[in-house]
Design a protein around this motif. Structure first.
Motif, short mmCIF file in Angstrom:
data_model
loop_
_atom_site.label_atom_id
_atom_site.label_comp_id
_atom_site.label_asym_id
_atom_site.label_seq_id
_atom_site.Cartn_x
_atom_site.Cartn_y
_atom_site.Cartn_z
N LEU A 73 -18.72 -3.54 -63.14
CA LEU A 73 -18.44 -4.25 -61.90
C LEU A 73 -18.99 -5.67 -61.89
N GLN A 74 -20.15 -5.86 -62.51
CA GLN A 74 -20.71 -7.20 -62.57
C GLN A 74 -19.83 -8.12 -63.42
N HIS A 76 -16.59 -7.85 -63.83
CA HIS A 76 -15.39 -8.16 -63.05
C HIS A 76 -15.70 -9.13 -61.90
N ARG A 77 -16.87 -8.99 -61.31
CA ARG A 77 -17.27 -9.93 -60.26
C ARG A 77 -17.37 -11.34 -60.84
N GLU A 78 -18.00 -11.47 -62.01
CA GLU A 78 -18.16 -12.78 -62.64
C GLU A 78 -16.82 -13.38 -63.03
N GLY A 80 -13.99 -12.84 -61.46
CA GLY A 80 -13.13 -12.98 -60.29
C GLY A 80 -12.00 -11.97 -60.25
N LEU A 82 -12.39 -8.61 -59.27
CA LEU A 82 -12.76 -7.45 -58.47
C LEU A 82 -11.96 -7.51 -57.17
N ASP A 84 -10.01 -6.73 -53.44
CA ASP A 84 -10.45 -6.29 -52.12
C ASP A 84 -10.25 -4.80 -51.94
N GLN A 106 -21.89 -4.32 -54.70
CA GLN A 106 -20.94 -5.43 -54.73
C GLN A 106 -20.18 -5.59 -53.42
#
Length: 350
Positions: A73-74, A76-78, A80, A82, A84, A106
């Motif tokens: 998840l981190q 994918h967050r980095e 962009g 991830l 809604d 997250q």
């Protein structure tokens, strides 16, 4: 097909350091854990062997799975990526809990698909993390099919219990932490379900020229069967440890890692898993899952084979007999279990 690399594990370590709990290690006391043959773990050789337990069940969510979920998840967050709609995963329980825990951090929803016969303790814990829990079928494969349908309809990001490079790389960070405490480690012993923990740990171990012993229940042996066939194949599932190790088919990534030098694939019986789980309780008051006890059962099983002099993988064998002075770390990978089962385990052995 993707082959996990050591750089994947180093990248994962950079992402999750400070976001997961560093692993604690504990030595196995001399003469503390009996083997099925009547001796004690570590005795019988001129120098004996030095056995350590990696207490990874003390990790967030009660298993090593938190490492892979955090990395997934981190990353994918980095990047962009991830959505809604959040994240979805099929799981026997532990991977779902880790995914839900990381998703809550997250700020996104986790929708988790489990077999309807998943242990209630895992279902309750999942809901405590805010997950939308959906019980489907009686096997992981059925939950996975439902998860895939949901992802296609909702736009949720699909995670995986084991078959994803980010998941396996996160798990591999465990070996790096073990080496910080035992720099002269010879062998790491891990239980294998689908193969995410094994693939990550074995990849890191290979980089450091450390032996990996992959342990499976004899009737829940996806990796061992894949090694015999030369490709991933479906296997029947019938083990007391199937709730956490019950993957019908291993990943290609895990098979590739198992085909490398200094990897041993061994099997253990359910009776030995139960006996070893009870021994961990008697020795250190550790109430772990049957899947976690599976790893240690390789060192206590009857018919233990001494590793041979070759460096190539051993496709099948009964347990693992260490060499003189060998330094071994056994990963206790999870403890999402009902401690009351230990009473039933005692009854099962009488």
């Amino acid at each position: 097909m993707y082959h996990l690399t050591y750089s994947d594990i180093k990248d994962a370590a950079d992402r999750i350091t400070g976001r997961v709990r560093p692993v604690a290690l504990a030595p196995v006391d001399a003469d503390a854990i009996p083997t099925a043959s009547g001796g004690e773990l570590g005795e019988g050789d001129e120098q004996g062997c030095d056995v350590w337990l990696a207490l990874e069940f003390m990790q967030h969510t009660g298993s090593f799975k938190a490492r892979g979920a955090q990395n997934f998840l981190q990353a994918h967050r980095e990047a962009g990526t991830l959505p809604d709609a959040g994240v979805t995963i099929a799981s026997g329980g532990n991977a779902g809990m880790a995914c839900a825990w990381a998703a809550r951090q997250q700020g996104v929803q986790a929708t988790v698909f489990l077999p309807a016969n998943a242990p209630e303790v895992k279902v309750a814990k999942l809901r405590s993390y805010g997950a939308d829990v959906r019980l489907t079928g009686t096997e992981y494969a059925e939950a996975l099919a439902a998860c895939e349908t949901f992802a296609a309809e909702s736009g949720a990001l699909t995670s995986h219990a084991y078959d994803h490079p980010l998941i396996a790389a996160g798990a591999g960070t465990l070996l790096e932490e073990i080496l910080q405490q035992i720099p002269d480690l010879d062998t790491v012993v891990v239980a294998v379900g689908g193969g995410g923990l094994f693939a990550g740990v074995a990849t890191a171990a290979s980089h450091h020229n450390i032996r990996t012993v992959a342990v499976e229940p004899e009737f829940c042996r996806a990796l061992n069967a894949a090694l015999q066939a030369g490709r991933p194949v479906d296997v029947p599932l019938d083990s007391v440890a199937a709730d956490s190790l019950g993957a019908r088919r291993t990943s290609q990534m895990a098979l590739h890692a198992a085909q490398q030098d200094r990897v041993h694939s061994v099997l253990v019986s359910d009776a030995e898993i139960i006996r070893t789980r009870r021994a961990l309780w008697d020795h250190r008051r550790l109430a772990v899952e049957h899947g976690a006890a599976t790893a240690l059962a390789a060192l206590t099983s009857p018919g233990r084979r001494r590793r041979d002099s070759s460096t190539g993988p051993v496709v099948e064998g009964r347990g693992y007999l260490p060499g003189n002075g060998e330094k071994i770390c056994v990963v206790l990978c999870g403890a999402n279990t009902d401690p009351g089962d230990l009473v039933h385990d005692r009854t099962d052995l009488t």
